[in-house]
Write a protein that holds these residues in place. Structure first.
Motif, PDB file in Angstrom:
ATOM      1  N   LEU A 108       0.849  -1.188   0.000  1.00 41.43           N
ATOM      2  CA  LEU A 108       0.000   0.000   0.000  1.00 41.43           C
ATOM      3  C   LEU A 108       0.886   1.239   0.000  1.00 41.43           C
ATOM      4  O   LEU A 108       1.709   1.438   0.894  1.00 41.43           O
ATOM      5  CB  LEU A 108      -0.906   0.012   1.239  1.00 41.43           C
ATOM      6  CG  LEU A 108      -1.816   1.229   1.395  1.00 41.43           C
ATOM      7  CD1 LEU A 108      -2.795   1.356   0.236  1.00 41.43           C
ATOM      8  CD2 LEU A 108      -2.562   1.148   2.733  1.00 41.43           C
ATOM      9  N   LEU A 109       0.707   2.074  -1.028  1.00 40.02           N
ATOM     10  CA  LEU A 109       1.503   3.279  -1.174  1.00 40.02           C
ATOM     11  C   LEU A 109       0.733   4.520  -0.736  1.00 40.02           C
ATOM     12  O   LEU A 109       1.285   5.418  -0.102  1.00 40.02           O
ATOM     13  CB  LEU A 109       1.948   3.445  -2.633  1.00 40.02           C
ATOM     14  CG  LEU A 109       2.676   2.253  -3.250  1.00 40.02           C
ATOM     15  CD1 LEU A 109       2.925   2.486  -4.734  1.00 40.02           C
ATOM     16  CD2 LEU A 109       3.964   1.977  -2.502  1.00 40.02           C
ATOM     17  N   CYS A 110      -0.538   4.582  -1.094  1.00 41.66           N
ATOM     18  CA  CYS A 110      -1.354   5.759  -0.809  1.00 41.66           C
ATOM     19  C   CYS A 110      -2.809   5.311  -0.738  1.00 41.66           C
ATOM     20  O   CYS A 110      -3.213   4.379  -1.439  1.00 41.66           O
ATOM     21  CB  CYS A 110      -1.173   6.791  -1.932  1.00 41.66           C
ATOM     22  SG  CYS A 110      -2.103   8.315  -1.734  1.00 41.66           S
ATOM     23  N   GLU A 111      -3.578   5.974   0.110  1.00 43.18           N
ATOM     24  CA  GLU A 111      -5.017   5.703   0.170  1.00 43.18           C
ATOM     25  C   GLU A 111      -5.748   7.011   0.380  1.00 43.18           C
ATOM     26  O   GLU A 111      -5.173   7.982   0.889  1.00 43.18           O
ATOM     27  CB  GLU A 111      -5.355   4.709   1.274  1.00 43.18           C
ATOM     28  CG  GLU A 111      -5.000   5.161   2.670  1.00 43.18           C
ATOM     29  CD  GLU A 111      -5.237   4.088   3.714  1.00 43.18           C
ATOM     30  OE1 GLU A 111      -6.114   3.239   3.521  1.00 43.18           O
ATOM     31  OE2 GLU A 111      -4.531   4.110   4.733  1.00 43.18           O
ATOM     32  N   GLY A 112      -6.998   7.041  -0.030  1.00 40.61           N
ATOM     33  CA  GLY A 112      -7.739   8.275   0.126  1.00 40.61           C
ATOM     34  C   GLY A 112      -9.224   8.077  -0.034  1.00 40.61           C
ATOM     35  O   GLY A 112      -9.694   7.002  -0.401  1.00 40.61           O
ATOM     36  N   GLN A 113      -9.949   9.149   0.290  1.00 42.13           N
ATOM     37  CA  GLN A 113     -11.386   9.201   0.065  1.00 42.13           C
ATOM     38  C   GLN A 113     -11.691  10.496  -0.666  1.00 42.13           C
ATOM     39  O   GLN A 113     -11.079  11.524  -0.400  1.00 42.13           O
ATOM     40  CB  GLN A 113     -12.162   9.122   1.376  1.00 42.13           C
ATOM     41  CG  GLN A 113     -12.155   7.735   1.965  1.00 42.13           C
ATOM     42  CD  GLN A 113     -13.237   7.535   3.003  1.00 42.13           C
ATOM     43  OE1 GLN A 113     -14.271   8.204   3.001  1.00 42.13           O
ATOM     44  NE2 GLN A 113     -13.001   6.598   3.901  1.00 42.13           N
ATOM     45  N   PHE A 114     -12.656  10.407  -1.561  1.00 44.42           N
ATOM     46  CA  PHE A 114     -13.021  11.538  -2.406  1.00 44.42           C
ATOM     47  C   PHE A 114     -14.532  11.630  -2.482  1.00 44.42           C
ATOM     48  O   PHE A 114     -15.196  10.621  -2.704  1.00 44.42           O
ATOM     49  CB  PHE A 114     -12.462  11.352  -3.825  1.00 44.42           C
ATOM     50  CG  PHE A 114     -10.975  11.246  -3.843  1.00 44.42           C
ATOM     51  CD1 PHE A 114     -10.195  12.357  -4.092  1.00 44.42           C
ATOM     52  CD2 PHE A 114     -10.340  10.038  -3.575  1.00 44.42           C
ATOM     53  CE1 PHE A 114      -8.804  12.269  -4.075  1.00 44.42           C
ATOM     54  CE2 PHE A 114      -8.968   9.932  -3.557  1.00 44.42           C
ATOM     55  CZ  PHE A 114      -8.204  11.055  -3.810  1.00 44.42           C
TER      56      PHE A 114
END
Length: 147
Positions: A108-114
């Motif tokens: 896992l490099l990056c995670e987000g919510q949009f």
């Protein structure tokens, strides 16, 4: 109680190019947002909705808010797997949960919510998500609102 989803997760494959990196060969942080934008676009396309078609129907999706957390760097030539999971559906908006992982080791490099708002093309005023698109998301494993 929220219904369990047994849908296959959606992911978009992409490669890190020189233009995505800084002088050290590491992906510049804002480019993760670009990778996630592309995955959201491809998610719509996988459901049969091209954004170019939606513009002709007086509909745009615009990012209302974003949140990203960075865990590890991607580097030049890495192959990435970028998810785009709709976790919330309202009258005129979608909430996506996304992750960027390195393909070779699933790190896992990056995670987000949009939150992505549905608006009219000319006025940029909110408009309801078309029923066909709403039904496509529910059919792809998103529980209907209220479950």
């Amino acid at each position: 109680m929220r219904a369990e989803s047994h849908a296959q997760p959606f992911f978009h494959r992409c490669r890190v190019y020189y233009e995505d990196t800084d002088a050290g060969g590491i992906v510049y942080y804002v480019n993760y947002l670009k990778f996630m934008e592309r995955a959201r676009t491809e998610r719509l396309r996988s459901l049969g909705f091209a954004q170019s078609q939606l513009v002709g129907e007086d509909l745009l999706f615009v990012v209302h808010s974003s949140e990203a957390r960075y865990h590890a760097p991607a580097r030049l030539d890495d192959e990435l797997l970028v998810t785009a999971e709709v976790i919330g559906l309202k009258r005129a908006s979608l909430r996506f949960k996304q992750q960027v992982r390195r393909a070779k080791d699933d790190l896992l490099l990056c995670e987000g919510q949009f939150v992505v708002a549905c608006v009219r093309t000319e006025s940029l005023k909110p408009r309801p998500i078309p029923e066909a698109l709403r039904a496509a998301f529910v059919g792809a494993g998103l529980p209907p609102a209220g479950e």
